[in-house]
Design a protein around this motif. Structure first.
Motif, PDB file in Angstrom:
ATOM      1  N   GLN A 133     -15.910  -1.406 -18.825  1.00 19.97           N
ATOM      2  CA  GLN A 133     -17.246  -0.848 -18.597  1.00 19.97           C
ATOM      3  C   GLN A 133     -17.637  -0.932 -17.130  1.00 19.97           C
ATOM      4  O   GLN A 133     -18.171   0.025 -16.561  1.00 19.97           O
ATOM      5  N   VAL A 134     -17.352  -2.073 -16.505  1.00 19.38           N
ATOM      6  CA  VAL A 134     -17.695  -2.234 -15.090  1.00 19.38           C
ATOM      7  C   VAL A 134     -16.939  -1.227 -14.233  1.00 19.38           C
ATOM      8  O   VAL A 134     -17.498  -0.587 -13.328  1.00 19.38           O
ATOM      9  N   THR A 191     -18.648   1.792 -12.181  1.00 17.86           N
ATOM     10  CA  THR A 191     -18.468   1.760 -10.728  1.00 17.86           C
ATOM     11  C   THR A 191     -17.929   3.091 -10.224  1.00 17.86           C
ATOM     12  O   THR A 191     -18.231   3.515  -9.104  1.00 17.86           O
ATOM     13  N   SER A 224     -26.013   2.650  -8.056  1.00 18.12           N
ATOM     14  CA  SER A 224     -26.326   1.359  -8.675  1.00 18.12           C
ATOM     15  C   SER A 224     -25.326   0.997  -9.756  1.00 18.12           C
ATOM     16  O   SER A 224     -25.309  -0.135 -10.245  1.00 18.12           O
ATOM     17  N   PHE A 281     -23.153  -0.187 -12.451  1.00 16.67           N
ATOM     18  CA  PHE A 281     -23.272  -0.985 -13.665  1.00 16.67           C
ATOM     19  C   PHE A 281     -24.722  -1.277 -14.021  1.00 16.67           C
ATOM     20  O   PHE A 281     -25.099  -1.298 -15.191  1.00 16.67           O
ATOM     21  N   TRP A 282     -25.568  -1.495 -13.017  1.00 19.24           N
ATOM     22  CA  TRP A 282     -26.940  -1.922 -13.270  1.00 19.24           C
ATOM     23  C   TRP A 282     -27.795  -0.823 -13.854  1.00 19.24           C
ATOM     24  O   TRP A 282     -28.821  -1.086 -14.480  1.00 19.24           O
ATOM     25  N   SER A 283     -27.404   0.437 -13.644  1.00 17.91           N
ATOM     26  CA  SER A 283     -28.176   1.540 -14.223  1.00 17.91           C
ATOM     27  C   SER A 283     -27.705   1.882 -15.628  1.00 17.91           C
ATOM     28  O   SER A 283     -28.354   2.659 -16.328  1.00 17.91           O
ATOM     29  N   GLY A 284     -26.582   1.285 -16.046  1.00 20.54           N
ATOM     30  CA  GLY A 284     -26.098   1.482 -17.409  1.00 20.54           C
ATOM     31  C   GLY A 284     -25.837   2.941 -17.739  1.00 20.54           C
ATOM     32  O   GLY A 284     -25.383   3.724 -16.914  1.00 20.54           O
TER      33      GLY A 284
END
Length: 231
Positions: free
Chosen positions: A139-140, A144, A183, A185-188
């Motif tokens: 996922q990361v 990315t 952003s 990973f942080w924005s999903g």
């Protein structure tokens, strides 16, 4: 007619890539483990489900085909940006950025579904913690890869705005998508959806450019002087 035909084919390659990428993400979602809080029993059940194992086998090749078509589309988009900018070297970033996006996506999805694919073998003993780690790593990596998508959007927005073919609202919306993509990973999932919507708009833009090129070529052909013949 070569220019308009090439752009039209690139545009339809973009349509195909959207369909295949969406299909690959759906297949990966069926089998991947992107929630570390999932219970051990649920993880083992997912890995041993025949339908999910089949999805694990199809997801990477479908995704790879989608990325290949996306690269074709990126080549057409770069050509459109070359024409708009008069040959700005920045346009040449488009194809490598899409390659970065595609490479990380394929790697991430492959990691995510690898445990279920291995579960086809009677020699594989699934370990829930290993599956969780592979799922999160995949996922990361995949999220990315959206950085490459952000670069594509940023370059396209800058050149289109300078050429005066992009309205102000579309420019600001594009920059919002760039921030979401960067952003990672942080924005999903929001960034993935936003990038997909932007791609739809880009595909429409390339297809419109193909129609414009065809009209220009037809006009040039109609006004061209007749070829002299020898009697």
């Amino acid at each position: 007619m070569d220019e308009s035909r090439a752009l039209r084919r690139a545009g339809w390659a973009g349509v195909g890539s959207l369909v295949l990428l969406a299909g690959a993400v759906a297949l990966g979602y069926l089998v991947g483990v992107d929630d570390p809080s999932m219970s051990d029993a649920d993880i083992i059940a997912r890995l041993n489900d025949d339908t999910r194992q089949a999805a694990a086998g199809f997801a990477p090749p479908v995704l790879a085909a989608g990325v290949a078509l996306l690269l074709w589309f990126a080549a057409g988009l770069r050509r459109v940006l070359d024409r708009l900018s008069g040959g700005d070297p920045l346009a040449h970033v488009i194809v490598p950025a899409v390659a970065m996006f595609g490479g990380l996506m394929v790697t991430g999805v492959s990691l995510d579904v690898s445990s279920a694919f291995a579960a086809w073998s009677a020699e594989f003993t699934p370990d829930p913690n290993t599956v969780r780690a592979l799922g999160m790593a995949g996922q990361v990596l995949a999220l990315t890869g959206l950085i490459g998508g952000g670069v594509v959007i940023a370059v396209t927005t800058r050149i289109a705005r300078q050429a005066g073919v992009l309205p102000a609202w579309a420019m600001w919306a594009s920059w919002v998508v760039v921030v979401l993509c960067l952003s990672g990973f942080w924005s999903g999932g929001i960034a993935s959806v936003a990038f997909g919507l932007w791609l739809i708009g880009a595909v429409v833009g390339v297809l419109r450019a193909a129609r414009g090129a065809a009209a220009t070529e037809d006009g040039v052909a109609a006004t061209a002087p007749p070829t002299p013949t020898n009697n």
